[in-house]
Design a protein around this motif. Sequence first.
Motif, mmCIF file in Angstrom:
data_model
loop_
_atom_site.group_PDB
_atom_site.id
_atom_site.type_symbol
_atom_site.label_atom_id
_atom_site.label_comp_id
_atom_site.label_asym_id
_atom_site.label_seq_id
_atom_site.Cartn_x
_atom_site.Cartn_y
_atom_site.Cartn_z
ATOM 1 N N TRP A 57 0.813 -1.210 0.000
ATOM 2 C CA TRP A 57 0.000 0.000 0.000
ATOM 3 C C TRP A 57 0.850 1.263 0.000
ATOM 4 C CZ3 TRP A 57 -4.710 0.812 -1.391
ATOM 5 C CH2 TRP A 57 -5.661 -0.191 -1.313
ATOM 6 N N ARG A 58 1.963 1.269 0.701
ATOM 7 C CA ARG A 58 2.767 2.491 0.767
ATOM 8 C C ARG A 58 3.363 2.838 -0.598
ATOM 9 N NH1 ARG A 58 5.406 -1.100 4.277
ATOM 10 N NH2 ARG A 58 7.321 -2.050 3.471
ATOM 11 N N TYR A 59 3.774 1.814 -1.355
ATOM 12 C CA TYR A 59 4.293 2.064 -2.689
ATOM 13 C C TYR A 59 3.163 2.418 -3.659
ATOM 14 C CZ TYR A 59 8.330 -0.314 -0.663
ATOM 15 O OH TYR A 59 9.367 -0.673 0.148
ATOM 16 N N LYS A 60 2.032 1.767 -3.484
ATOM 17 C CA LYS A 60 0.908 2.051 -4.363
ATOM 18 C C LYS A 60 0.414 3.480 -4.180
ATOM 19 C CE LYS A 60 -2.086 -1.175 -4.821
ATOM 20 N NZ LYS A 60 -1.926 -1.509 -6.266
ATOM 21 N N MET A 61 0.309 3.942 -2.927
ATOM 22 C CA MET A 61 -0.146 5.311 -2.683
ATOM 23 C C MET A 61 0.886 6.328 -3.155
ATOM 24 S SD MET A 61 -3.123 4.912 -1.632
ATOM 25 C CE MET A 61 -3.405 6.669 -1.401
ATOM 26 N N THR A 62 2.167 5.965 -3.058
ATOM 27 C CA THR A 62 3.206 6.863 -3.579
ATOM 28 C C THR A 62 3.071 7.029 -5.089
ATOM 29 O OG1 THR A 62 4.715 6.201 -1.803
ATOM 30 C CG2 THR A 62 5.685 7.238 -3.749
ATOM 31 N N ILE A 63 2.847 5.932 -5.796
ATOM 32 C CA ILE A 63 2.649 6.018 -7.246
ATOM 33 C C ILE A 63 1.364 6.763 -7.569
ATOM 34 C CG2 ILE A 63 2.238 4.632 -9.315
ATOM 35 C CD1 ILE A 63 4.040 2.499 -8.144
ATOM 36 N N PHE A 64 0.315 6.533 -6.790
ATOM 37 C CA PHE A 64 -0.979 7.195 -7.009
ATOM 38 C C PHE A 64 -0.832 8.718 -6.916
ATOM 39 C CE2 PHE A 64 -5.016 8.857 -5.492
ATOM 40 C CZ PHE A 64 -5.920 8.271 -6.367
ATOM 41 N N ILE A 65 -0.196 9.171 -5.841
ATOM 42 C CA ILE A 65 -0.026 10.616 -5.643
ATOM 43 C C ILE A 65 0.937 11.195 -6.678
ATOM 44 C CG2 ILE A 65 0.779 12.369 -4.009
ATOM 45 C CD1 ILE A 65 -0.167 10.526 -1.759
ATOM 46 N N SER A 66 2.022 10.463 -6.944
ATOM 47 C CA SER A 66 3.014 10.976 -7.892
ATOM 48 C C SER A 66 2.443 11.070 -9.305
ATOM 49 C CB SER A 66 4.247 10.064 -7.894
ATOM 50 O OG SER A 66 4.828 9.999 -6.608
ATOM 51 N N ALA A 67 1.571 10.128 -9.679
ATOM 52 C CA ALA A 67 0.989 10.158 -11.028
ATOM 53 C C ALA A 67 0.136 11.411 -11.230
ATOM 54 C CB ALA A 67 0.161 8.895 -11.261
ATOM 55 N N PHE A 68 -0.676 11.743 -10.248
ATOM 56 C CA PHE A 68 -1.534 12.920 -10.388
ATOM 57 C C PHE A 68 -0.735 14.217 -10.283
ATOM 58 C CE2 PHE A 68 -4.851 9.829 -9.374
ATOM 59 C CZ PHE A 68 -5.803 10.175 -10.319
ATOM 60 N N LEU A 69 0.136 14.309 -9.272
ATOM 61 C CA LEU A 69 0.922 15.533 -9.124
ATOM 62 C C LEU A 69 1.844 15.739 -10.318
ATOM 63 C CD1 LEU A 69 1.891 15.491 -5.327
ATOM 64 C CD2 LEU A 69 0.183 16.921 -6.470
ATOM 65 N N GLY A 70 2.437 14.639 -10.802
ATOM 66 C CA GLY A 70 3.325 14.760 -11.942
ATOM 67 C C GLY A 70 2.603 15.219 -13.206
ATOM 68 N N SER A 71 1.423 14.657 -13.457
ATOM 69 C CA SER A 71 0.672 15.076 -14.649
ATOM 70 C C SER A 71 0.188 16.514 -14.526
ATOM 71 C CB SER A 71 -0.504 14.130 -14.871
ATOM 72 O OG SER A 71 -1.410 14.198 -13.776
ATOM 73 N N TRP A 72 -0.239 16.940 -13.343
ATOM 74 C CA TRP A 72 -0.672 18.330 -13.159
ATOM 75 C C TRP A 72 0.474 19.303 -13.397
ATOM 76 C CZ3 TRP A 72 -3.344 17.057 -7.867
ATOM 77 C CH2 TRP A 72 -4.511 16.328 -8.120
ATOM 78 N N PHE A 73 1.635 18.964 -12.833
ATOM 79 C CA PHE A 73 2.778 19.859 -12.980
ATOM 80 C C PHE A 73 3.278 19.874 -14.423
ATOM 81 C CE2 PHE A 73 7.350 20.713 -12.940
ATOM 82 C CZ PHE A 73 7.361 21.952 -12.299
ATOM 83 N N LEU A 74 3.299 18.690 -15.094
ATOM 84 C CA LEU A 74 3.777 18.631 -16.461
ATOM 85 C C LEU A 74 2.898 19.479 -17.390
ATOM 86 C CD1 LEU A 74 5.585 17.483 -18.698
ATOM 87 C CD2 LEU A 74 4.053 15.496 -18.800
ATOM 88 N N PHE A 75 1.599 19.328 -17.288
ATOM 89 C CA PHE A 75 0.711 20.110 -18.136
ATOM 90 C C PHE A 75 0.673 21.574 -17.713
ATOM 91 C CE2 PHE A 75 -0.958 15.931 -19.286
ATOM 92 C CZ PHE A 75 -1.107 16.086 -20.657
ATOM 93 N N GLY A 76 0.882 21.828 -16.423
ATOM 94 C CA GLY A 76 0.999 23.220 -15.997
ATOM 95 C C GLY A 76 2.189 23.899 -16.639
ATOM 96 N N LEU A 77 3.289 23.156 -16.754
ATOM 97 C CA LEU A 77 4.466 23.693 -17.430
ATOM 98 C C LEU A 77 4.191 23.918 -18.915
ATOM 99 C CD1 LEU A 77 7.454 24.460 -17.077
ATOM 100 C CD2 LEU A 77 8.042 22.082 -17.580
ATOM 101 N N LEU A 78 3.452 22.988 -19.541
ATOM 102 C CA LEU A 78 3.109 23.164 -20.958
ATOM 103 C C LEU A 78 2.190 24.366 -21.165
ATOM 104 C CD1 LEU A 78 2.531 19.446 -22.047
ATOM 105 C CD2 LEU A 78 4.536 20.885 -22.478
#
Length: 371
Positions: A57-78
């Motif tokens: 669960w700890r790795y799964k939640m890390t990937i879950f949060i990182s996937a959303f934050l990463g996509s938000w930041f990437l498109f925010g940069l675009l």
Amino acid sequence: MFNYLRKRFTSHIRERSRRRARLVSKDGRCNIEFGNVGQSRFVFLIDIWTTILDLRWRYKMTIFISAFLGSWFLFGLLWYIVAYIHQDLPEFNPSINHTPCVDNINGLTSAFLFSLETQVTIGYGFRCVTEQCATAIFLLIFQSILGVIINSFMCGAILAKISRSKNRAKTITFSKNAVISKRGGKLCLLIRVANLRKSLLIGSHIYGKLLKTTITPEGETIILDQVNIEFIVDAGNENLFFISPLTIYHIIDKNSPFFHMAAETILQQDFELVVFLDGTVEATSATCQVRTSYIPEEVLWGYRFAPIVSKTKEGKYRVDFQNFSKTVAVETPHCAFCLYNEKEAKAKEKKGYDNPGFVLAEAGETSDTKM
């Protein structure tokens, strides 16, 4: 005194190390390690869905949060790059008649907020895309589609992780020890299993594997050689009515690997008995498997399980789990070979094939004859 304590300590450490050397733990986890896998690790990336489900669960939640934050930041940069190229930012001092690609993007922070609002469809109405830039329209479509894919994959993985039948298997418990005693006139190995829920397991099937090290006639040593162990339930092996605890047993006959074991030698054996219970969860129709294992120290020779089911005055059946793993000493043959020899001897005596009390006496010869 010192030598005595040292021997006791050494025997205790040896016993603990032997107890730990088991393939399957009591709660069903497999104690195995894969080495020198090499490039085969990339196979786990190909089967990404199963890999995500098997993560903790700890790795799964890390990937879950990182996937959303990463996509938000990437498109925010675009979005910030689009605004920068189109000179929509305040540092370019756009004219009053200038139409930006996205209204009210003043910097990287506002671009990140617009990316967040777009992907999660919040829609505050303060920032929006205009028809001025085709690039912005294409980026909006691309982010919306990718956001749906990320939401579906990550939320589906979380839901699948929660609803896995592995958690249902935790409500199936086996007795701490296995016992060997007579049942129906035969020497049997008995194990007790219970369902802690009132919901049934549909199509349950119980079987076992005996793991031991064997040497073939060709001299090959096979570690963890598997031998099938057939378990029997009086109610039948298929479609068990698994509402109350059941006692499963294995008949120790001439085809059983336990036939040549005895009460005095079973602790000297090196084996591990793994018991499996397969079934379908009634609520979700998902299949699950429960497993546990027994080593020689956990097989009690000459014992049976204490009664566990009783009937109350109100007419209800009560299961007392305090006696679930409790055993009672009973008179038991010290080996299966002796029991079967005793039965064969009694059968011969009844048929009259042999009379141990008969003694052949020869009549003495005499020369006297009487007329």
